[in-house]
Scaffold this motif. Structure first.
Motif, short mmCIF file in Angstrom:
data_model
loop_
_atom_site.label_atom_id
_atom_site.label_comp_id
_atom_site.label_asym_id
_atom_site.label_seq_id
_atom_site.Cartn_x
_atom_site.Cartn_y
_atom_site.Cartn_z
N GLU A 77 0.80 -1.05 0.14
CA GLU A 77 0.06 0.15 -0.07
C GLU A 77 0.85 1.32 0.08
OE1 GLU A 77 -3.32 2.12 2.79
OE2 GLU A 77 -2.86 0.08 2.97
N GLY B 106 1.70 4.80 1.01
CA GLY B 106 1.13 5.78 2.06
C GLY B 106 1.16 6.98 1.69
N PRO B 107 1.10 8.19 2.42
CA PRO B 107 1.40 9.41 2.15
C PRO B 107 2.59 9.69 1.69
CG PRO B 107 0.55 9.21 4.42
CD PRO B 107 0.82 7.73 4.01
N GLU C 125 5.48 12.50 0.95
CA GLU C 125 6.14 13.83 1.15
C GLU C 125 6.76 14.21 0.03
OE1 GLU C 125 6.82 15.41 4.54
OE2 GLU C 125 5.32 14.24 5.81
N THR D 258 2.35 17.02 1.00
CA THR D 258 2.04 15.62 1.32
C THR D 258 0.62 15.30 0.34
OG1 THR D 258 2.65 15.78 3.70
CG2 THR D 258 1.48 13.89 2.87
N LEU D 259 1.01 14.30 -0.36
CA LEU D 259 -0.04 13.66 -1.39
C LEU D 259 -0.38 12.40 -0.74
CD1 LEU D 259 1.96 14.19 -4.72
CD2 LEU D 259 0.34 15.78 -3.88
N GLN D 260 -1.70 12.19 -0.89
CA GLN D 260 -2.26 10.86 -0.29
C GLN D 260 -2.78 10.21 -1.61
OE1 GLN D 260 -2.15 9.31 2.76
NE2 GLN D 260 -2.77 7.62 1.72
N ARG E 64 -4.86 8.00 -4.46
CA ARG E 64 -6.07 6.81 -4.32
C ARG E 64 -6.34 6.64 -5.72
NH1 ARG E 64 -6.62 5.16 0.80
NH2 ARG E 64 -6.41 6.72 2.05
N ALA F 235 -6.87 2.51 -1.80
CA ALA F 235 -5.44 2.88 -1.75
C ALA F 235 -4.82 2.37 -2.85
CB ALA F 235 -4.88 2.32 -0.32
#
Length: 99
Positions: A30, A32-33, A35, A76-78, A80, A87
Motif C-alpha cells: 500500500e 502511504g502518504p 511527502e 503531502t500527497l495521499q 488514491r 488505496a
C-alpha cells in the motif's frame, strides 16, 4: 526548470507504472502518504490572462537564483485510485540482494 505541475504529473505517471506492474502479483504494497519537498521560484506571466507559475529549481540551479527569489515548499500527497477511492497498491520485481 520545470513547472511544479509537470513534476507532479511525472510523479503520478511513475505511480501509475508501478501500479500496472503490480497486476497479478501475489504481494503488493500500500502506498502511504507521499511527502514532496521542492525548491521553487514563482514567476508571473505578463500576458492578457496573467497567472503565477511555480517553477521547480534543480539542485545546481538554486545557486543561480537569488536567495530571495526561491522558496522551499513541502506538501503531502495521499494517492488514491480515481474511480474507487481505494488505496494504491504497488509492487515490483525482486532485485538480487534486496532488503
Amino acid at each position: 526548470m520545470i513547472e511544479l505541475s509537470e513534476m507532479i504529473r511525472e510523479l503520478r505517471r511513475e505511480f501509475t507504472t508501478a501500479l500496472s506492474a503490480g497486476d497479478g502479483e501475489q504481494v503488493r504494497f500500500e502506498l502511504g502518504p507521499v511527502e514532496v519537498e521542492a525548491s521553487v521560484t514563482v514567476s508571473k506571466e505578463a500576458s492578457g490572462n496573467a497567472r503565477l507559475r511555480f517553477l521547480v529549481v534543480e539542485g545546481g540551479g538554486a545557486a543561480k537564483m537569488a536567495q530571495a527569489e526561491t522558496q522551499r515548499i513541502t506538501f503531502t500527497l495521499q494517492p488514491r485510485i480515481a474511480n474507487s477511492g481505494a488505496a494504491v497498491l504497488i509492487s515490483g520485481d525482486d532485485v538480487a540482494d534486496e532488503r
